[in-house]
Every structure is written in structure tokens, then in C-alpha cells.
Design a protein around this motif. Structure first.
Motif, mmCIF file in Angstrom:
data_model
loop_
_atom_site.group_PDB
_atom_site.id
_atom_site.type_symbol
_atom_site.label_atom_id
_atom_site.label_comp_id
_atom_site.label_asym_id
_atom_site.label_seq_id
_atom_site.Cartn_x
_atom_site.Cartn_y
_atom_site.Cartn_z
ATOM 1 N N PHE A 121 -7.721 -26.332 5.699
ATOM 2 C CA PHE A 121 -7.707 -25.257 4.717
ATOM 3 C C PHE A 121 -6.403 -24.480 4.789
ATOM 4 O O PHE A 121 -6.199 -23.541 4.017
ATOM 5 N N GLY A 167 -13.491 -33.783 -8.066
ATOM 6 C CA GLY A 167 -14.127 -32.587 -7.540
ATOM 7 C C GLY A 167 -15.390 -32.175 -8.259
ATOM 8 O O GLY A 167 -15.994 -31.153 -7.929
ATOM 9 N N SER A 175 -14.514 -29.929 2.050
ATOM 10 C CA SER A 175 -13.189 -29.318 2.188
ATOM 11 C C SER A 175 -12.122 -30.032 1.362
ATOM 12 O O SER A 175 -10.938 -29.746 1.487
ATOM 13 N N TYR A 176 -12.555 -30.951 0.498
ATOM 14 C CA TYR A 176 -11.613 -31.657 -0.368
ATOM 15 C C TYR A 176 -11.186 -30.774 -1.535
ATOM 16 O O TYR A 176 -12.009 -30.125 -2.174
ATOM 17 N N ASP A 177 -9.884 -30.749 -1.793
ATOM 18 C CA ASP A 177 -9.309 -29.989 -2.899
ATOM 19 C C ASP A 177 -8.703 -30.988 -3.883
ATOM 20 O O ASP A 177 -7.668 -31.584 -3.601
ATOM 21 N N GLU A 179 -6.969 -30.749 -6.469
ATOM 22 C CA GLU A 179 -5.587 -30.493 -6.866
ATOM 23 C C GLU A 179 -4.607 -30.937 -5.791
ATOM 24 O O GLU A 179 -3.446 -31.239 -6.086
#
Length: 235
Positions: A121, A167, A175-177, A179
Motif C-alpha cells: 500500500f 477491479g 490489496s490490488y489496485d 490503476e
């Protein structure tokens, strides 16, 4: 170069590596390259006017659940480089090309597990990069659902996997983003890889020869592609 003016990134990289019997060439290359991987990435990033504040790497190896049981899908924790360089090298040196039976393999399950990694993060500029190496096609998702050790909470098909990548359908990817996500595929020009390359956003596809263990892949080119993907540059 004035390091104070470089764009700073926190970069997580997950290597998904087909470790079936034909894959000895790329596994040997990855083992040799692990020693200098940290330095190579930093050097290429600085050439592009970028700086890595945090670099972590993780390895997922995959085969076929029907043939390989508990060896079908194995994954490390993230290694923080450069401080855990020795641990990273030791893990990579433990990879062996064996098993798998006939193609295809359970590569898509490895991709799902990569997306739901414990990504960092930290940092305003994050990059969550998946690099997948295989010389074969992949079994459809859930094809081996009834075999021992098969992961729970899997997408049913490529469309649901794409939704996960975007997403919209997390399937445990807490915790995957999207973008920050980048997908690099080194694989033959067959389904599902050509389908994923044509439909997934932020995806780079390097076509390789089928069944040759990626012997034609140069790891310097892989690092260059990783660095390009961080800035969003297309091939």
C-alpha cells in the motif's frame, strides 16, 4: 543525473513461471539473472528518469493440478530487494523444470493468484506488475476444480478474470489496485494469451515459440519491458 528530480515509484513484481518439463531454458535464465535483477531494474529506471523507492519481487510457479498435485501451484512471499537478495536467489535456485504432463497447464490459476497477492500500500506511485512466462496454452479456469489443492474462489472464465483485472470483481484481491496493475505475458500466440492481450487493459504481449522453454527470451529485454510498463509505454 539529479536524483531529486526523478519520478519515484514503489514497485511490486510477481513472476509467474511455468515450471513444467520443457521450461529449463527460461528457468536457467531467471536463476542467472536473479543475482543482478535489483541493479538492472534500478539502472534502467534511472535511464527513463524514474527512481524505485521500494522494489519487491515474488515468484509463483505452476504446472497441472491433474498431474502434479501439491507441486501444481507454489508461491513465495514477497522479497524486499536489495535486503532480501540472498533469500530471493535461494528461492529461484530451488525452481526445477519437471512434470506437467502434456500441455495445456494451469497458468490462468497462477495469474489469478498473482492478482490477489499481498501488494504494498506504500507510495503515491505504485506499480503492481505481473510477468508470466510459459511456452504453452492454458487450461480453462475451473477445468481442474475437483482436483486436490485447487484454489478456492476462482473466476469462471476469461470475462470474469478480466473483470477481476479491472477491479470490478475482486475474487479475494483485497490489496490490488487496477490503476497500478501491469500485465506482461511471454507466451505463444495461442488462446488464451492472444485473447487476453487483445482485451485486457495495461497488457503487454511478447510472442514466443511454442514448446521451446522460452529459449529465445533475453532477460535484459524482460527488464526493459518491465520499465516501459511502469510508465505505460507500449511495445
Amino acid at each position: 543525473m539529479d536524483l531529486r528530480r526523478l519520478k519515484k515509484y514503489c514497485v511490486d513484481i510477481v513472476f509467474c513461471i511455468d515450471t513444467t518439463g520443457s521450461m529449463s531454458p527460461i528457468i536457467r535464465s531467471v536463476k542467472k539473472y536473479a543475482v543482478d535483477f535489483y541493479d538492472k531494474v534500478h539502472f534502467e529506471m534511472e535511464l527513463q528518469g524514474k527512481q524505485v523507492d521500494l522494489l519487491r519481487v515474488k515468484v509463483i510457479s505452476f504446472r497441472d493440478f491433474a498431474c502434479d498435485g501439491e507441486e501444481a501451484l507454489k508461491q513465495s512471499d514477497f522479497f524486499v530487494l536489495d535486503e532480501q537478495k540472498t533469500e530471493f536467489e535461494d528461492y529461484v535456485n530451488g525452481l526445477r523444470a519437471s512434470g506437467g504432463g502434456d500441455e495445456p497447464e494451469n497458468a490462468l490459476e497462477a495469474l489469478v493468484e498473482a492478482i490477489r497477492s499481498d501488494w504494498t500500500f506504500e507510495g503515491a506511485k505504485k506499480r503492481q506488475i505481473i510477468v508470466l512466462f510459459t511456452d504453452a496454452s492454458s487450461l480453462p479456469l475451473l477445468e481442474r476444480e475437483r482436483t486436490a489443492g485447487y484454489p478456492a474462489d476462482m473466476p469462471q472464465n476469461i470475462d470474469e478474470l478480466n473483470a477481476m483485472w479491472m477491479g470490478a470483481a475482486p475474487f479475494g484481491a483485497s490489496s490490488y489496485d487496477p490503476e497500478a496493475g501491469r500485465l506482461i505475458i511471454m507466451a505463444p500466440n495461442v488462446e488464451p494469451w492472444n485473447q487476453i492481450a487483445s482485451t485486457f487493459e495495461r497488457c503487454w504481449f511478447k510472442k514466443v515459440e511454442d514448446g521451446t522453454g522460452l529459449e529465445d527470451v533475453n532477460m535484459d529485454d524482460v527488464v526493459n519491458l518491465i520499465v516501459k510498463s511502469i510508465g505505460g509505454s507500449q511495445m
